[in-house]
Scaffold this motif. Structure first.
Motif: not given
Length: 314
Positions: A230-235
Motif C-alpha cells: 500500500q505504500d509503494k510508489a506508482y505512476s
C-alpha cells in the motif's frame, strides 16, 4: 442428512455479523496507519419482502478507494431462476439466504482488488424436507502482481482446506478458476483462490466450520497484502492501467456473477447488489502493451489458470 434448526441459522447469522465487523475493523486500521480517518459507514436496511441487512461501505480513503462489506439475511417467497437452475425441485419454494459478501478496491495499483463471501441458503419446498447448502470463497485480482503475495494467498487457502480433506483445496481452487473466468475475453478475473457452492456433503457443523475457516482465511491473507504494497510508489500510467483493468471486473460482475443475478432476480436492494462496482473504471479502445511490459505479462502469464503453489515454490 441433518437439517439446520432455527438456532443453527441464528448461530450462522451471529458469526456473519461478527466477521463483517472484524474485517471492517482490520481494514480501517490500514487506513488509519496512513493518517486517514476514513471508516466503513453503516447503513442498516429492511426489505419489504422480508429480512434486511447491514451494508458497510468505505469510500475515498487513502488506502481503499471503495470497499463494501455487506451482510444480508433475506426471506424469499418464490425462488427465482438463478437459484433453481441447478435445483429444480425447489422452484417456487420459500427460502432464506444469509451471508457476508465483500469487494475491496484499493487506491494504489500495486494492491490487488479482493473479493470474498460466505453464505447459507435454506429452502423449504412444500411437503418436503428443507434443502440447504453453504457457499463462498475468496479470490485475488492484481494489476501488478507480486509472486510472494500470490504464493502466500494460495498457501493460506491450502492450509485452511487441509483439515477438511486432502482434495478440498484442489477442487475448490479449480472451481474458482472455472467460475471467475471471462469467457468473452478468454482470461481469468485474477489469480484465483477458492470457490464453492452447494456445500452440504458434510454434516452441518463441519460445513459451518469450513465457512468460518474461509472467512477468517480471507482476513488473515489480505492484511499482509495491504501491508506489503500500500505504500509503494506508482505512476499515472500505472493508475490508468488499474482503471482499465477494473473495467474487466465490472464486465464480470454484470455479465456472469451468480450473486449479482440472484440479487436482481429476487428484487434485492440495488445499492447493495452493485456495491462491488468501483467508483472509477475505464474502457480504452484496444490498448497495446509492450511485449516485455508488466501490463502484457499480467494477461499473458498471470491471468491463466496455474498451480501457483507448485510454480512459485520452485
Amino acid at each position: 442428512m441433518q437439517h439446520p434448526t432455527s438456532a443453527d441459522i441464528q448461530r450462522v447469522r451471529e458469526f456473519l455479523l461478527d466477521l463483517q465487523s472484524r474485517i471492517c475493523s482490520a481494514l480501517e486500521q490500514q487506513e488509519h496507519q496512513s493518517g486517514s480517518q476514513a471508516v466503513f459507514e453503516i447503513d442498516d436496511w429492511q426489505r419489504p419482502e422480508g429480512g434486511g441487512g447491514r451494508s458497510r461501505v468505505l469510500q475515498n480513503g487513502e488506502i481503499i478507494e471503495k470497499g463494501g462489506v455487506m451482510f444480508s439475511h433475506i426471506q424469499i417467497s418464490n425462488l427465482p431462476a438463478s437459484a433453481t437452475e441447478r435445483h429444480p425441485q425447489i422452484a417456487g419454494a420459500k427460502a432464506q439466504a444469509l451471508g457476508v459478501s465483500l469487494v475491496i478496491h484499493p487506491k494504489n495499483p500495486n494492491v490487488p482488488t479482493s473479493h470474498a463471501n460466505v453464505r447459507l441458503f435454506v429452502a423449504e419446498p412444500e411437503g418436503q424436507d428443507p434443502v440447504w447448502w453453504f457457499g463462498g470463497g475468496f479470490d485475488l485480482t492484481p494489476f501488478y502482481p507480486n509472486d510472494s503475495d500470490i504464493l502466500a494467498w494460495h498457501q493460506k487457502a491450502a492450509d485452511l482446506c487441509a483439515p477438511f480433506g486432502e482434495q478440498v483445496y484442489a477442487e475448490h481452487k479449480q472451481w474458482c478458476d472455472d467460475y471467475f473466468y471471462l469467457k468473452h475475453r478468454d482470461e481469468q478475473r485474477g489469480v484465483g483462490g477458492l470457490f464453492f457452492d452447494d456445500l452440504n456433503q458434510w454434516d452441518f457443523e463441519t460445513c459451518f466450520r469450513y465457512i468460518q475457516a474461509v472467512g477468517q482465511g480471507y482476513l488473515d491473507a489480505i492484511i499482509p497484502v495491504f501491508k506489503n504494497n500500500q505504500d509503494k510508489a506508482y505512476s499515472p500510467a500505472q493508475r490508468d492501467f488499474q482503471l482499465y483493468r477494473r473495467g474487466r471486473y465490472v464486465e464480470y460482475n454484470l455479465v456472469y456473477d451468480r450473486g449479482t443475478l440472484f440479487g436482481l432476480q429476487t428484487g434485492g436492494r440495488i445499492e447493495s447488489i452493485l456495491v462491488s462496482l468501483p467508483n472509477l473504471a475505464a474502457w480504452s479502445y484496444r490498448p497495446e502493451w509492450d511485449e516485455d511490459s508488466p501490463e502484457k505479462r499480467l494477461t499473458d502469464y498471470y491471468l491463466k489458470p496455474r498451480n501457483w503453489l507448485e510454480e512459485l515454490k520452485q
